[in-house]
Write a protein that holds these residues in place. Sequence first.
Motif, PDB file in Angstrom:
ATOM      1  N   GLY B 311      56.003  46.794  33.033  1.00 28.87           N
ATOM      2  CA  GLY B 311      55.215  46.604  31.821  1.00 28.87           C
ATOM      3  C   GLY B 311      54.549  45.248  31.747  1.00 28.87           C
ATOM      4  N   GLU B 312      54.941  44.324  32.623  1.00 25.22           N
ATOM      5  CA  GLU B 312      54.279  43.015  32.623  1.00 25.22           C
ATOM      6  C   GLU B 312      53.030  43.087  33.500  1.00 25.22           C
ATOM      7  N   ASN B 313      52.098  42.191  33.240  1.00 24.96           N
ATOM      8  CA  ASN B 313      50.955  42.095  34.141  1.00 24.96           C
ATOM      9  C   ASN B 313      50.783  40.643  34.559  1.00 24.96           C
ATOM     10  N   PRO B 314      50.072  40.440  35.681  1.00 24.74           N
ATOM     11  CA  PRO B 314      50.037  39.087  36.254  1.00 24.74           C
ATOM     12  C   PRO B 314      49.102  38.115  35.540  1.00 24.74           C
ATOM     13  N   GLY B 315      48.518  38.499  34.412  1.00 25.47           N
ATOM     14  CA  GLY B 315      47.665  37.575  33.667  1.00 25.47           C
ATOM     15  C   GLY B 315      46.469  37.144  34.491  1.00 25.47           C
ATOM     16  N   PRO B 316      46.101  35.855  34.423  1.00 21.50           N
ATOM     17  CA  PRO B 316      44.895  35.405  35.137  1.00 21.50           C
ATOM     18  C   PRO B 316      45.009  35.542  36.649  1.00 21.50           C
ATOM     19  N   MET B 317      46.247  35.645  37.158  1.00 20.99           N
ATOM     20  CA  MET B 317      46.394  35.857  38.601  1.00 20.99           C
ATOM     21  C   MET B 317      45.731  37.170  39.026  1.00 20.99           C
ATOM     22  N   ALA B 318      45.565  38.104  38.074  1.00 18.92           N
ATOM     23  CA  ALA B 318      44.921  39.373  38.387  1.00 18.92           C
ATOM     24  C   ALA B 318      43.493  39.147  38.887  1.00 18.92           C
ATOM     25  N   SER B 319      42.811  38.163  38.287  1.00 21.53           N
ATOM     26  CA  SER B 319      41.450  37.849  38.745  1.00 21.53           C
ATOM     27  C   SER B 319      41.473  37.403  40.197  1.00 21.53           C
ATOM     28  N   LEU B 324      40.439  38.161  45.981  1.00 24.23           N
ATOM     29  CA  LEU B 324      41.002  38.115  47.340  1.00 24.23           C
ATOM     30  C   LEU B 324      40.939  39.491  47.997  1.00 24.23           C
ATOM     31  N   GLY B 325      41.434  40.486  47.292  1.00 20.28           N
ATOM     32  CA  GLY B 325      41.515  41.832  47.865  1.00 20.28           C
ATOM     33  C   GLY B 325      40.150  42.384  48.229  1.00 20.28           C
ATOM     34  N   THR B 326      39.204  42.294  47.302  1.00 23.78           N
ATOM     35  CA  THR B 326      37.896  42.908  47.550  1.00 23.78           C
ATOM     36  C   THR B 326      37.117  42.145  48.628  1.00 23.78           C
ATOM     37  N   GLU B 327      37.248  40.834  48.658  1.00 26.78           N
ATOM     38  CA  GLU B 327      36.451  40.080  49.635  1.00 26.78           C
ATOM     39  C   GLU B 327      37.028  40.214  51.045  1.00 26.78           C
ATOM     40  N   TYR B 382      32.112  45.945  41.027  1.00 28.29           N
ATOM     41  CA  TYR B 382      32.798  46.783  40.049  1.00 28.29           C
ATOM     42  C   TYR B 382      34.028  46.102  39.433  1.00 28.29           C
ATOM     43  N   ALA B 383      34.499  46.708  38.352  1.00 35.05           N
ATOM     44  CA  ALA B 383      35.722  46.264  37.660  1.00 35.05           C
ATOM     45  C   ALA B 383      35.688  44.772  37.307  1.00 35.05           C
ATOM     46  N   GLY B 384      34.546  44.312  36.839  1.00 34.79           N
ATOM     47  CA  GLY B 384      34.391  42.885  36.549  1.00 34.79           C
ATOM     48  C   GLY B 384      33.951  42.184  37.819  1.00 34.79           C
ATOM     49  N   SER B 385      32.669  41.789  37.900  1.00 37.89           N
ATOM     50  CA  SER B 385      32.136  41.230  39.148  1.00 37.89           C
ATOM     51  C   SER B 385      32.964  40.020  39.569  1.00 37.89           C
ATOM     52  N   ASN B 386      32.901  39.687  40.849  1.00 32.82           N
ATOM     53  CA  ASN B 386      33.695  38.552  41.331  1.00 32.82           C
ATOM     54  C   ASN B 386      33.201  37.229  40.747  1.00 32.82           C
ATOM     55  N   GLU B 387      31.943  37.199  40.309  1.00 37.39           N
ATOM     56  CA  GLU B 387      31.468  36.000  39.603  1.00 37.39           C
ATOM     57  C   GLU B 387      32.226  35.855  38.277  1.00 37.39           C
ATOM     58  N   ILE B 388      32.348  36.971  37.549  1.00 40.36           N
ATOM     59  CA  ILE B 388      33.079  36.950  36.274  1.00 40.36           C
ATOM     60  C   ILE B 388      34.547  36.599  36.532  1.00 40.36           C
ATOM     61  N   GLN B 389      35.128  37.185  37.575  1.00 35.37           N
ATOM     62  CA  GLN B 389      36.546  36.915  37.880  1.00 35.37           C
ATOM     63  C   GLN B 389      36.757  35.440  38.219  1.00 35.37           C
ATOM     64  N   ARG B 390      35.804  34.848  38.952  1.00 33.06           N
ATOM     65  CA  ARG B 390      35.935  33.423  39.296  1.00 33.06           C
ATOM     66  C   ARG B 390      35.888  32.570  38.029  1.00 33.06           C
ATOM     67  N   SER B 391      35.001  32.949  37.099  1.00 27.05           N
ATOM     68  CA  SER B 391      34.923  32.192  35.844  1.00 27.05           C
ATOM     69  C   SER B 391      36.235  32.314  35.078  1.00 27.05           C
ATOM     70  N   LEU B 393      39.222  32.943  36.294  1.00 31.73           N
ATOM     71  CA  LEU B 393      40.285  32.224  37.007  1.00 31.73           C
ATOM     72  C   LEU B 393      40.172  30.720  36.771  1.00 31.73           C
ATOM     73  N   ALA B 394      38.935  30.211  36.916  1.00 36.27           N
ATOM     74  CA  ALA B 394      38.725  28.772  36.724  1.00 36.27           C
ATOM     75  C   ALA B 394      39.087  28.368  35.292  1.00 36.27           C
ATOM     76  N   LYS B 395      38.676  29.209  34.345  1.00 34.43           N
ATOM     77  CA  LYS B 395      38.944  28.912  32.938  1.00 34.43           C
ATOM     78  C   LYS B 395      40.453  28.852  32.704  1.00 34.43           C
ATOM     79  N   ALA B 396      41.155  29.831  33.259  1.00 34.77           N
ATOM     80  CA  ALA B 396      42.609  29.873  33.060  1.00 34.77           C
ATOM     81  C   ALA B 396      43.277  28.631  33.636  1.00 34.77           C
ATOM     82  N   VAL B 397      42.820  28.224  34.828  1.00 33.48           N
ATOM     83  CA  VAL B 397      43.432  27.067  35.488  1.00 33.48           C
ATOM     84  C   VAL B 397      43.100  25.782  34.726  1.00 33.48           C
ATOM     85  N   MET B 398      41.842  25.662  34.315  1.00 38.31           N
ATOM     86  CA  MET B 398      41.413  24.408  33.682  1.00 38.31           C
ATOM     87  C   MET B 398      41.975  24.260  32.272  1.00 38.31           C
TER      88      MET B 398
END
Lengths: 369, 400
Positions: B311-319, B324-327, B382-391, B393-398
């Motif tokens: 029931g847990e999810n990996p949060g921003p690590m999902a991005s 990683l997986g798609t590229e 798809y499923a949130g472009s990798n540009e969106i995912q990078r944003s 991820l960066a937002k979560a880290v910063m």
Amino acid sequence: MQYQYTAEQTEFKDMLSRFVRDHYDYESRRVYLSSGQGFSKDYWQQLAELGVLGLPFSEALGGLDLPLAYQMAVAEEFGKGLVLEPFLPSVVMAGKLLAASDNSEARDSLIPSLIAGESVLALAWEERDSRGAPGKVLTRAQREGDSVVLNGEKLAVLAAPNADALLVTARDDSGDLNVYLVDTQSPGMTMTAFGSVDGQPAANLRFEQLTLPASAALFKGDALPVLRQILDESLVVMGAEAVGVMDQLLATTVEYCKTRKQFGLPIASFQALQHRIADMVMACERTRSLLWAALQAVGHSHFGDSVAMLKAELGRSGRYVGQQAVQLHGGIGMTEELNVGAYFKRLTAMEVLSGDRDYHLDRLALGSD
Amino acid sequence: MSIFDDSESARFREEVRAFLATAPSEEILEAGRKTTSVFAPFKQAIAWQKILYDKGWVAPSWPEEYGGTGWSIQQRYIFAEECNRRGVPPVLPQGVQMVGPAILGFGSEAQKAALLPGILSGEDFWCQGYSEPGAGSDLASLKCRADSDGDDYVLNGSKTWTTYGHHANKMFALVRTSSEGKPQQGITFLLLDMDLPGLEVRPIIGLDGEPEQCEVFFTDVRVPKANRIGEENQGWTVAKYVLEFERGGSTFGTWLLPAQEKLRAWCTRENAFGERLIDRPALRRRLVELDIEIAAVVHTEKRVNANLKHGENPGPMASMLKILGTEVMQRFSELQLEVAGLDALPVQNQALAVGSEVAPIGDEAALLAMPYYLNTRAASIYAGSNEIQRSLLAKAVMEG
């Protein structure tokens, strides 16, 4: 040091640009693609009338005998419009090889009809295991009395389904590479025609005990140096086409990024995408510079190296520009609705044809051929 | 590693293997081999789903009381590993992984009872109505209107990138029920039948020449309000929940490892000159570089999964996992294309059809190289472009 087309060449290029613009909108192209032969015979005829099909050939054969830059100009415009007529395989590859041959009878009968737009030629040189190397040929031509017997297989022979005659490379009994003129209806030849990923008609050919007259041989002695030269010149022309394709993709993508809005802004205003555009520009410009460098090297000993650099760069930059054009268009770039995908697929085919990046890197790194 | 390799995991793996050895038919395995995107050929994917359903293994991520398996996240990873090793087609995600969790999380008991069985069995095939021509990365700007009219909503507008919309009998959609406040606030999660009057589906031909995505047009389509999931104007919350649920167990690595094994075997074949591609130093190096990238994906997924509870999810690590997986999938598709060489050029959609009598042109191993390369370009869109995912991820880290 030529880094741009001369005034005369530009005039010629502009004429081609108009021809492409008038005839090659995306919808018309779809119609030619789905026609039986995959291009327009009418346009082939018109290209003959414009002198395009005679550009490289001597005046004695009825050609215009103009420098390689003219073939580049044609290809660049054809790239911009994704033109399907087989200028590259038929004129620049097969035609020029035949014109350079020692077989005056074949040359004098076929080149004029090629120039007149009455016939299409195809060059069968790539094999599954040659992977770009023109001398790595398993197809054998064995002498039997007054005949030559051909056995082997050729892959991805561009324009073959529409060709009136084929030029086939094979090793003869002495181990020399020679080129043989083969009728497309010859018994002993199986042609598996297909549409290539970029829409170009092509075929795999299999020869089983195909018997030819000895006069079908086009060269006396080893033809590999001539073949290498003609293929390298064709790679310069292909490089020009790639530059045309990449320029067009870049322009289309920039336009899309300026008009497509997300989050209330044109997506061109996002820095991540601006940097991507900058990288696409650099990829185009690197390829263009190496294209002109290769042209300047014509007639010099480093011509082969210059061509290998160009093709290796085309493999990398063409892939990058094609992929990023799709990416920046998003979902719509993944469809047949826009021509972005068609340009991407043309670049992908060019990456695979005539030796991939690895092959040309090995030419440079190992001096292999 | 130990949590994937203890004796209980080993026993579980054996059980899965034993089932997979005999359960899929030859046709289902052919569909698995001929899958050129994340979406397997429709007919065989549904046939395989029915077999999993009969076994009770179709929805490992669901709670047990609704048809889940009760497996740990680690067991789910092992199951994915074994499925990909066997080469069965992936279950189409729209039902079990997308609309199912929405209903589980926000549906009424009546909705659960009415809809979950059809999702599990594959009798109902659901499609997703999220993106619109003007709303892609900026999904919240969607405009497809659902106007209140008595007990119904009246839908007008369009949806796009609806995968397999032409096969679906049901759709889950995000529709606009209010233009007040922030764009996210006026969105409602709605279920509807695909045969409603005023609804039209138009397949879109993809780069590989096949219809996979669809556009869906709505003209005064009446949908009962009872088909709403969650509250009116709370659809964004439902959609976010689904997305997080979907990202709970990233399994790109389970697909990449066997794919890479096959590619290496291909490179190890001898050609007519007695040479092997793998003996070319440059290519061999690229294979090894890809091995490293795949190993990094596999171990990142396992590491993240090892720390998750049900029931847990990996949060921003999902991005990060998505990028990683798609590229790495994309780089695999590039290397496969390079290996295929000229045999990748012929367009042969007929030979690619499951059950086709048409023989492949050239090397059979190369049949998928080009369509897979072309289709996999969509993975970074798809499923949130990798540009969106990078944003993200960066937002979560910063923002730490």
